[in-house]
Design a protein around this motif. Structure first.
Motif, PDB file in Angstrom:
ATOM      1  N   TRP A   1     -17.260 -53.432 -34.474  1.00 37.06           N
ATOM      2  CA  TRP A   1     -16.141 -54.243 -33.982  1.00 37.06           C
ATOM      3  C   TRP A   1     -14.782 -53.695 -34.402  1.00 37.06           C
ATOM      4  O   TRP A   1     -13.799 -53.805 -33.664  1.00 37.06           O
ATOM      5  CB  TRP A   1     -16.305 -55.691 -34.456  1.00 37.06           C
TER       6      TRP A   1
ATOM      7  N   GLU B   1      -7.976 -54.298 -29.793  1.00 35.40           N
ATOM      8  CA  GLU B   1      -7.779 -55.733 -29.544  1.00 35.40           C
ATOM      9  C   GLU B   1      -7.776 -56.052 -28.051  1.00 35.40           C
ATOM     10  O   GLU B   1      -8.320 -57.077 -27.624  1.00 35.40           O
ATOM     11  CB  GLU B   1      -6.457 -56.170 -30.183  1.00 35.40           C
ATOM     12  N   THR B   2      -7.196 -55.154 -27.258  1.00 37.63           N
ATOM     13  CA  THR B   2      -7.086 -55.392 -25.816  1.00 37.63           C
ATOM     14  C   THR B   2      -8.443 -55.356 -25.114  1.00 37.63           C
ATOM     15  O   THR B   2      -8.570 -55.805 -23.983  1.00 37.63           O
ATOM     16  CB  THR B   2      -6.173 -54.337 -25.165  1.00 37.63           C
TER      17      THR B   2
ATOM     18  N   ARG C   1     -11.407 -56.468 -26.713  1.00 36.39           N
ATOM     19  CA  ARG C   1     -12.392 -57.313 -27.395  1.00 36.39           C
ATOM     20  C   ARG C   1     -12.879 -58.476 -26.534  1.00 36.39           C
ATOM     21  O   ARG C   1     -14.056 -58.814 -26.559  1.00 36.39           O
ATOM     22  CB  ARG C   1     -11.815 -57.810 -28.728  1.00 36.39           C
ATOM     23  N   SER C   2     -12.002 -59.084 -25.770  1.00 40.89           N
ATOM     24  CA  SER C   2     -12.429 -60.190 -24.917  1.00 40.89           C
ATOM     25  C   SER C   2     -13.400 -59.693 -23.845  1.00 40.89           C
ATOM     26  O   SER C   2     -14.448 -60.320 -23.603  1.00 40.89           O
ATOM     27  CB  SER C   2     -11.208 -60.850 -24.265  1.00 40.89           C
TER      28      SER C   2
ATOM     29  N   LEU D   1      -9.504 -50.681 -37.257  1.00 36.80           N
ATOM     30  CA  LEU D   1      -8.650 -51.749 -36.762  1.00 36.80           C
ATOM     31  C   LEU D   1      -8.945 -53.044 -37.519  1.00 36.80           C
ATOM     32  O   LEU D   1     -10.055 -53.273 -37.999  1.00 36.80           O
ATOM     33  CB  LEU D   1      -8.882 -51.947 -35.257  1.00 36.80           C
TER      34      LEU D   1
ATOM     35  N   VAL E   1      -9.907 -56.769 -38.220  1.00 32.22           N
ATOM     36  CA  VAL E   1     -10.834 -57.713 -37.591  1.00 32.22           C
ATOM     37  C   VAL E   1     -10.682 -59.066 -38.274  1.00 32.22           C
ATOM     38  O   VAL E   1     -10.259 -59.144 -39.418  1.00 32.22           O
ATOM     39  CB  VAL E   1     -12.300 -57.230 -37.690  1.00 32.22           C
TER      40      VAL E   1
ATOM     41  N   GLN F   1     -10.676 -65.205 -35.183  1.00 31.01           N
ATOM     42  CA  GLN F   1     -10.352 -64.735 -33.835  1.00 31.01           C
ATOM     43  C   GLN F   1     -11.627 -64.541 -33.008  1.00 31.01           C
ATOM     44  O   GLN F   1     -11.699 -64.917 -31.840  1.00 31.01           O
ATOM     45  CB  GLN F   1      -9.582 -63.418 -33.914  1.00 31.01           C
TER      46      GLN F   1
END
Length: 207
Positions: A120, A125-126, A128-129, A161, A163, A167
């Motif tokens: 992960w 971040e862009t 992850r969804s 990155l 985590v 979130q």
């Protein structure tokens, strides 16, 4: 994903990963694994399979129940070592990566368990969804998604990155995933003082 680092250091990393057992690394969530290993013909997806430690354990433990493991490792050199390490077991290696998992999706298979061990922190971040949506879509109803979260610097050229379990939990609700377990931060089993780990276990809702 920093595949060049993993390819360049594949032999060293394989030795490092294989120096610890599956039970040592994954102790926080083992109670959730037992029902899956006891289920005949269960399917498991190991994302970021590295040198094959986890895939080998899962295939060996599930052999009597005809459990199959699909192993994904984007770094080709590591994946080659993993294939050798799991030879003769019910482990199928595919070349693929998040967020799209195009090759896995084409198999039209759904999974009882998806494991993301030390993955992960490599996903921007862009993405992850999208990644979480894809993982939820690949899970069977009642299937479990296990994600380990690494906190701390890499100590090398890799960019780890940030985590955050909160979130991750917030995003997971959108895709019908509910938390079964969120651990506290635990010490790194390899002994890196600046690194801690959390484990999040999510279940796909059945309704």
């Amino acid at each position: 994903m920093p595949e060049s680092f993993y390819n360049k250091n594949a032999d060293y990393l394989a030795k490092l990963y294989l120096s610890k057992s599956f039970e040592q690394v994954h102790q926080p969530w083992l109670e959730y694994l037992t029902p899956i290993l006891n289920k005949p013909d269960a399917r498991i997806l190991d994302l970021g399979a590295g040198a094959g430690r986890d895939s080998k354990y899962l295939a060996q433990q599930g052999a009597s129940n005809n459990i199959s493991v699909t192993a994904i490792e984007p770094a080709a050199m590591l994946a080659e070592l993993g294939k050798q390490y799991t030879q003769g077991l019910n482990v199928r290696w595919l070349q693929d990566s998040l967020p799209d998992l195009t090759t896995v999706t084409k198999q039209e298979v759904s999974f009882d368990l998806i494991l993301l061990s030390a993955v992960w922190m490599h996903i921007p971040e862009t993405q992850r969804s999208r990644s979480l949506r894809k993982l939820a879509n690949l899970l069977k109803p009642g299937g479990k998604l296990v994600i380990s979260l690494r906190h701390g610097p890499s100590g090398d050229e890799r960019n780890m990155l940030d985590v955050c379990s909160d979130q991750l939990l917030h995003m997971s609700k959108e895709f019908g995933l509910s938390p079964l377990l969120v651990t506290d931060k635990n010490a790194d089993v390899i002994g890196r003082e600046s690194v801690t780990w959390q484990t999040v276990v999510l279940i796909k809702e059945t309704n």
